[in-house]
Design a protein around this motif. Structure first.
Motif, PDB file in Angstrom:
ATOM      1  N   ILE A 141      -3.501   3.315   8.443  1.00 45.08           N
ATOM      2  CA  ILE A 141      -3.755   2.080   7.627  1.00 45.08           C
ATOM      3  C   ILE A 141      -2.400   1.555   7.096  1.00 45.08           C
ATOM      4  CG2 ILE A 141      -4.934   0.625   6.090  1.00 45.08           C
ATOM      5  CD1 ILE A 141      -7.529   2.217   6.557  1.00 45.08           C
ATOM      6  N   HIS A 142      -1.900   2.564   6.193  1.00 44.76           N
ATOM      7  CA  HIS A 142      -0.656   2.421   5.507  1.00 44.76           C
ATOM      8  C   HIS A 142       0.497   2.102   6.279  1.00 44.76           C
ATOM      9  CE1 HIS A 142       2.671   3.263   2.500  1.00 44.76           C
ATOM     10  NE2 HIS A 142       1.764   2.174   1.591  1.00 44.76           N
ATOM     11  N   CYS A 143       0.574   2.902   7.490  1.00 40.83           N
ATOM     12  CA  CYS A 143       1.533   2.892   8.423  1.00 40.83           C
ATOM     13  C   CYS A 143       1.556   1.774   9.221  1.00 40.83           C
ATOM     14  CB  CYS A 143       1.457   4.109   9.322  1.00 40.83           C
ATOM     15  SG  CYS A 143       2.370   4.040  10.743  1.00 40.83           S
ATOM     16  N   VAL A 175       8.144   7.975  -7.598  1.00 40.96           N
ATOM     17  CA  VAL A 175       7.146   8.865  -7.625  1.00 40.96           C
ATOM     18  C   VAL A 175       6.944   9.340  -6.032  1.00 40.96           C
ATOM     19  CG1 VAL A 175       4.722   9.354  -7.803  1.00 40.96           C
ATOM     20  CG2 VAL A 175       6.048   8.189  -9.863  1.00 40.96           C
ATOM     21  N   HIS A 176       7.013   8.482  -5.233  1.00 38.49           N
ATOM     22  CA  HIS A 176       6.979   8.473  -3.811  1.00 38.49           C
ATOM     23  C   HIS A 176       8.056   9.714  -3.468  1.00 38.49           C
ATOM     24  CE1 HIS A 176       4.020   6.190  -1.708  1.00 38.49           C
ATOM     25  NE2 HIS A 176       4.212   5.464  -2.714  1.00 38.49           N
ATOM     26  N   ARG A 177       9.276   9.178  -3.874  1.00 40.85           N
ATOM     27  CA  ARG A 177      10.329  10.250  -3.459  1.00 40.85           C
ATOM     28  C   ARG A 177      10.377  11.399  -3.983  1.00 40.85           C
ATOM     29  NH1 ARG A 177      15.964   7.074  -4.037  1.00 40.85           N
ATOM     30  NH2 ARG A 177      16.380   8.673  -2.637  1.00 40.85           N
ATOM     31  N   LEU A 198       2.127  -9.078  -2.370  1.00 38.00           N
ATOM     32  CA  LEU A 198       0.914  -8.607  -1.669  1.00 38.00           C
ATOM     33  C   LEU A 198       0.856  -6.963  -2.168  1.00 38.00           C
ATOM     34  CD1 LEU A 198       1.097  -9.913   2.085  1.00 38.00           C
ATOM     35  CD2 LEU A 198       0.023 -10.904  -0.125  1.00 38.00           C
ATOM     36  N   PHE A 199       1.774  -6.504  -2.802  1.00 35.71           N
ATOM     37  CA  PHE A 199       1.873  -4.897  -2.929  1.00 35.71           C
ATOM     38  C   PHE A 199       0.480  -4.555  -3.718  1.00 35.71           C
ATOM     39  CE2 PHE A 199       2.507  -1.439  -6.139  1.00 35.71           C
ATOM     40  CZ  PHE A 199       2.940  -0.364  -5.326  1.00 35.71           C
ATOM     41  N   TYR A 200       0.078  -5.265  -4.846  1.00 34.23           N
ATOM     42  CA  TYR A 200      -0.892  -4.805  -5.704  1.00 34.23           C
ATOM     43  C   TYR A 200      -2.276  -5.295  -4.912  1.00 34.23           C
ATOM     44  CZ  TYR A 200       1.289  -3.601  -9.917  1.00 34.23           C
ATOM     45  OH  TYR A 200       2.173  -2.910 -10.894  1.00 34.23           O
ATOM     46  N   GLN A 229       4.324  -6.878   6.481  1.00 33.63           N
ATOM     47  CA  GLN A 229       4.772  -5.938   5.527  1.00 33.63           C
ATOM     48  C   GLN A 229       4.332  -5.998   4.314  1.00 33.63           C
ATOM     49  OE1 GLN A 229       5.606  -3.094   3.951  1.00 33.63           O
ATOM     50  NE2 GLN A 229       7.430  -2.841   5.153  1.00 33.63           N
ATOM     51  N   ILE A 230       3.432  -5.221   3.733  1.00 35.10           N
ATOM     52  CA  ILE A 230       3.135  -5.342   2.506  1.00 35.10           C
ATOM     53  C   ILE A 230       3.640  -4.987   1.340  1.00 35.10           C
ATOM     54  CG2 ILE A 230       0.612  -5.916   3.536  1.00 35.10           C
ATOM     55  CD1 ILE A 230       1.645  -2.501   2.251  1.00 35.10           C
ATOM     56  N   HIS A 231       4.866  -4.387   1.487  1.00 37.23           N
ATOM     57  CA  HIS A 231       5.469  -3.924   0.382  1.00 37.23           C
ATOM     58  C   HIS A 231       6.709  -4.956  -0.076  1.00 37.23           C
ATOM     59  CE1 HIS A 231       3.649  -0.296   2.003  1.00 37.23           C
ATOM     60  NE2 HIS A 231       3.814   0.229   0.432  1.00 37.23           N
ATOM     61  N   ASN A 232       7.135  -4.734  -1.406  1.00 29.32           N
ATOM     62  CA  ASN A 232       8.209  -5.604  -1.794  1.00 29.32           C
ATOM     63  C   ASN A 232       7.952  -7.052  -1.813  1.00 29.32           C
ATOM     64  OD1 ASN A 232      10.158  -3.361  -1.813  1.00 29.32           O
ATOM     65  ND2 ASN A 232      10.024  -3.506   0.214  1.00 29.32           N
ATOM     66  N   PRO A 257       7.927   2.923 -11.872  1.00 24.35           N
ATOM     67  CA  PRO A 257       7.881   4.222 -11.216  1.00 24.35           C
ATOM     68  C   PRO A 257       7.315   4.299  -9.892  1.00 24.35           C
ATOM     69  CG  PRO A 257       5.963   4.046 -12.778  1.00 24.35           C
ATOM     70  CD  PRO A 257       6.832   2.831 -12.880  1.00 24.35           C
ATOM     71  N   HIS A 258       6.713   3.186  -9.324  1.00 20.70           N
ATOM     72  CA  HIS A 258       6.025   3.486  -8.054  1.00 20.70           C
ATOM     73  C   HIS A 258       6.773   4.305  -6.970  1.00 20.70           C
ATOM     74  CE1 HIS A 258       5.223   2.106  -3.909  1.00 20.70           C
ATOM     75  NE2 HIS A 258       4.139   2.665  -3.815  1.00 20.70           N
ATOM     76  N   THR A 259       7.885   3.668  -6.563  1.00 18.15           N
ATOM     77  CA  THR A 259       8.829   4.369  -5.487  1.00 18.15           C
ATOM     78  C   THR A 259       9.392   5.568  -5.826  1.00 18.15           C
ATOM     79  OG1 THR A 259       9.020   2.006  -4.571  1.00 18.15           O
ATOM     80  CG2 THR A 259      10.645   3.672  -3.857  1.00 18.15           C
ATOM     81  N   PHE A 297      -3.062  -5.531  -1.706  1.00 17.23           N
ATOM     82  CA  PHE A 297      -3.243  -4.859  -0.469  1.00 17.23           C
ATOM     83  C   PHE A 297      -3.575  -3.289  -0.876  1.00 17.23           C
ATOM     84  CE2 PHE A 297      -1.895  -1.396   2.321  1.00 17.23           C
ATOM     85  CZ  PHE A 297      -2.507  -1.719   3.432  1.00 17.23           C
ATOM     86  N   HIS A 298      -2.966  -2.785  -1.990  1.00 23.34           N
ATOM     87  CA  HIS A 298      -3.409  -1.288  -2.182  1.00 23.34           C
ATOM     88  C   HIS A 298      -4.717  -1.358  -2.779  1.00 23.34           C
ATOM     89  CE1 HIS A 298       1.061  -0.879  -1.047  1.00 23.34           C
ATOM     90  NE2 HIS A 298       0.473   0.277  -0.934  1.00 23.34           N
ATOM     91  N   ARG A 299      -4.804  -2.114  -3.550  1.00 27.84           N
ATOM     92  CA  ARG A 299      -6.042  -2.295  -4.259  1.00 27.84           C
ATOM     93  C   ARG A 299      -7.351  -2.247  -3.241  1.00 27.84           C
ATOM     94  NH1 ARG A 299      -7.658  -5.699  -9.637  1.00 27.84           N
ATOM     95  NH2 ARG A 299      -6.615  -3.943 -10.387  1.00 27.84           N
ATOM     96  N   LEU A 329      -2.604  12.958  -2.421  1.00 30.10           N
ATOM     97  CA  LEU A 329      -1.920  12.687  -3.647  1.00 30.10           C
ATOM     98  C   LEU A 329      -1.570  11.125  -3.623  1.00 30.10           C
ATOM     99  CD1 LEU A 329      -1.155  13.647  -6.533  1.00 30.10           C
ATOM    100  CD2 LEU A 329       0.948  14.616  -5.425  1.00 30.10           C
ATOM    101  N   PHE A 330      -1.437  10.672  -2.454  1.00 30.59           N
ATOM    102  CA  PHE A 330      -1.131   9.341  -2.343  1.00 30.59           C
ATOM    103  C   PHE A 330      -2.019   8.448  -3.077  1.00 30.59           C
ATOM    104  CE2 PHE A 330      -1.787   5.241  -0.216  1.00 30.59           C
ATOM    105  CZ  PHE A 330      -0.761   4.703  -0.107  1.00 30.59           C
ATOM    106  N   TYR A 331      -3.267   8.609  -2.857  1.00 32.56           N
ATOM    107  CA  TYR A 331      -4.455   7.834  -3.304  1.00 32.56           C
ATOM    108  C   TYR A 331      -4.605   7.840  -4.823  1.00 32.56           C
ATOM    109  CZ  TYR A 331      -4.695   7.848   1.655  1.00 32.56           C
ATOM    110  OH  TYR A 331      -4.416   7.734   2.848  1.00 32.56           O
ATOM    111  N   HIS A 341      -2.088   8.833  -6.616  1.00 28.23           N
ATOM    112  CA  HIS A 341      -0.883   8.003  -7.201  1.00 28.23           C
ATOM    113  C   HIS A 341      -1.170   6.316  -7.319  1.00 28.23           C
ATOM    114  CE1 HIS A 341       3.049   6.548  -7.852  1.00 28.23           C
ATOM    115  NE2 HIS A 341       3.482   6.202  -6.660  1.00 28.23           N
ATOM    116  N   HIS A 342      -1.629   5.985  -6.091  1.00 34.12           N
ATOM    117  CA  HIS A 342      -2.092   4.616  -6.117  1.00 34.12           C
ATOM    118  C   HIS A 342      -3.065   4.011  -7.131  1.00 34.12           C
ATOM    119  CE1 HIS A 342       0.875   2.286  -3.769  1.00 34.12           C
ATOM    120  NE2 HIS A 342       1.243   3.508  -3.184  1.00 34.12           N
ATOM    121  N   SER A 343      -4.003   5.122  -7.244  1.00 31.10           N
ATOM    122  CA  SER A 343      -4.982   4.698  -8.167  1.00 31.10           C
ATOM    123  C   SER A 343      -4.459   4.447  -9.561  1.00 31.10           C
ATOM    124  CB  SER A 343      -6.087   5.764  -8.188  1.00 31.10           C
ATOM    125  OG  SER A 343      -7.169   5.644  -9.342  1.00 31.10           O
TER     126      SER A 343
HETATM  127 CU1  C2O Z   1       2.189   1.314   0.091  1.00 31.74          CU
HETATM  128 CU2  C2O Z   1       3.226   3.532  -2.596  1.00 31.74          CU
HETATM  129  O1  C2O Z   1       3.281   2.641  -1.047  1.00 31.74           O
END
Ligand code: C2O
Length: 348
Positions: free
Chosen positions: A91-93, A248-250, A119-121, A113-116, A244-246, A123-125, A274-276, A278-280
Motif C-alpha cells: 500500500i505504501h509503495c 528515523v527512517h534513514r 497529505l502526509f498526516y 504521491q502522498i509524501h512531502n 524526525p520522521h525522515t 494518509f498515514h493515519r 517497525l514502520f507501523y 514509527h508512524h504510530s
Molecule cells: Cu510514508 Cu514514513 O513514510
C-alpha cells in the motif's frame, strides 16, 4: 480540486511510472493491490471497545506476545489476501512510487504521491487505522492498539528490544546493524555522530521542541504545503515529516542494502514491522500538536478535507475514506496512552 482516491483497477498503468534515472527500486507497478468489484463508503466504528495505543517500550510481555502473534498471522495469510503482510506493505509503495495517477480526478498525467505535502498526516493515519484493525481481528482482540515507538522520550529512544529477536515475526533482518541498541538520532543525515548517548538524548529533545513548537506555529508549517489535483504540490513537507520522521527512517534502514531497505526507502518501508510503530508515534504528534491549542488547528481548506483514499479493511472490503473523517482519533475509536512529554520543556 481535491485529489480523488485512485482507481485501483488502473494501478501500475501509469506511463510515467518506470525506473527513475539512477534508481534501482521497484516502482509502484509492482505493488498493486488485488482489484475489487465494489467500493464501500467509510462508516465510523460503532459500539466498539475503545483502543488505547500503548508506548512500545512499556509493553507487558503479554502485549508483546499478542502483537507478535498478530503480525505472524498477517504474514501467514495467503499472498493475494489484501490483509497479508506484504500486501499491506505494498500500500505504501503504491501510494508513493508512482503506481497511481490522478485519473479519478481527471488528471491522468499527474501521479499520486502522498509524501512531502499536507497529505502526509491524513494518509498515514488512515493507513494505520486499517492496519491496526486487521491485526486486532486476526487475534480476535477488538481492543488491540498499535504500539507507538516513543522516540520523543529518553527511555523510548532505542529500538524496542523485542524487535531484535530473530525468532519473532516482528524481526526484520534489513536494519542498520550498528543501530539496534543505541539511542536514535532524530536528526540523522546518514552519518553517525560521535557524541555520547546522553548528548544524543538532549539533542533529540531539542529537535522535538524545534519541530513541534518553533517550526510548527501554524497549519501550513505543521502539515506541509498544498497538494491539489492537477497541479504540482507546493512547498514540501511539514516540520515533523522532514524531521524526525525522515531521519528515523534513514537511521533504521540497512546500509548494506542498495537503497537503505527496508525502512530507508518508500517502496520497502512498510516491510519492516517497525514502520507501523514509527508512524504510530508520528500520528501521535498530530494529536499532541492540536492539544497545544491556539493556532494549532487542522487545515480548513476544502480540497484537503475532501481528498480521498482507498484501503482494504479487516473484512477485505475496499473502503473509500476522506481526510475530513480522520481529524479526531476519538471518532476513529482510538487514542494514545498518556505519557510524559519531556521535550515540551526543552526550549533551547
Ligand atoms: Cu510514508 Cu514514513 O513514510
Amino acid at each position: 480540486t481535491p485529489i480523488a482516491a485512485p482507481d485501483i483497477s488502473k494501478c501500475g498503468t501509469n506511463p510515467l511510472s518506470g525506473f527513475r534515472p539512477g534508481e534501482s527500486t521497484p516502482t509502484g507497478g509492482d505493488c498493486c493491490p488485488p482489484d475489487s468489484t465494489q467500493i464501500m463508503d467509510f462508516k465510523f466504528p460503532k459500539n466498539e471497545t475503545f483502543r488505547v495505543r500503548p508506548a512500545a517500550h512499556l509493553l507487558s510481555p503479554k502485549y508483546i506476545a499478542k502483537f507478535n502473534e498478530a503480525i505472524k498471522r498477517m504474514k501467514e495469510l495467503p499472498e493475494d489476501d489484501p490483509r497479508n503482510f506484504l500486501q499491506q506493505a505494498h500500500i505504501h509503495c503504491a501510494y508513493c512510487n508512482g503506481a497511481y495517477t490522478q485519473s479519478s480526478s481527471g488528471f491522468p498525467e499527474f501521479e499520486i504521491q502522498i509524501h512531502n505535502s499536507w497529505l502526509f498526516y491524513p494518509f498515514h493515519r488512515w493507513y494505520l487505522y486499517f492496519y491496526e484493525r486487521i491485526l486486532g481481528s486476526l487475534i480476535d482482540d477488538p481492543t488491540f492498539g498499535l504500539p507507538f515507538w516513543n522516540w520523543d522520550t529518553p527511555a523510548g529512544m532505542t529500538i524496542p528490544k523485542y524487535f531484535n529477536d530473530p525468532k519473532f515475526a516482528l524481526f526484520d533482518p534489513k536494519r542498520n546493524q550498528g543501530h539496534l541498541k543505541g539511542v536514535v538520532d532524530l536528526g540523522y543525515d546518514g552519518k553517525d555522530s560521535d557524541t555520547t548517548e546522553l548528548d544524543k538524548v538532549k539533542n533529540n529533545l531539542a529537535i522535538m521542541y524545534r519541530q513541534m513548537v518553533t517550526n510548527a506555529t501554524d497549519p501550513t508549517s505543521f502539515f506541509g504545503g498544498e497538494y491539489r489535483a492537477g497541479i504540482e504540490p507546493i512547498s514540501g513537507g511539514g516540520s515533523v515529516e522532514q524531521s524526525p520522521h525522515t531521519p528515523v527512517h534513514r537511521w533504521v534502514g540497512d546500509p548494506r542494502e542498495l537503497n537503505g531497505e527496508n525502512l530507508g526507502n518508500f517502496y520497502s518501508a512498510g516491510r519492516d514491522t517497525l514502520f507501523y510503530c514509527h508512524h504510530s508515534n508520528v500520528d501521535r504528534m498530530w494529536s499532541l500538536w492540536k492539544m497545544m491549542g491556539g493556532k494549532h488547528k487542522d487545515i480548513t481548506d476544502e480540497d484537503w478535507l475532501n481528498t480521498s483514499f482507498v484501503f482494504y479493511d479487516e473484512n477485505k472490503n475496499l473502503v473509500r475514506v476522506y481526510v475530513k473523517d480522520c481529524l479526531y482519533t476519538n471518532q476513529l475509536g482510538y487514542d494514545y496512552q498518556r505519557v510524559d512529554v519531556p521535550w515540551l520543556k526543552s526550549k533551547p
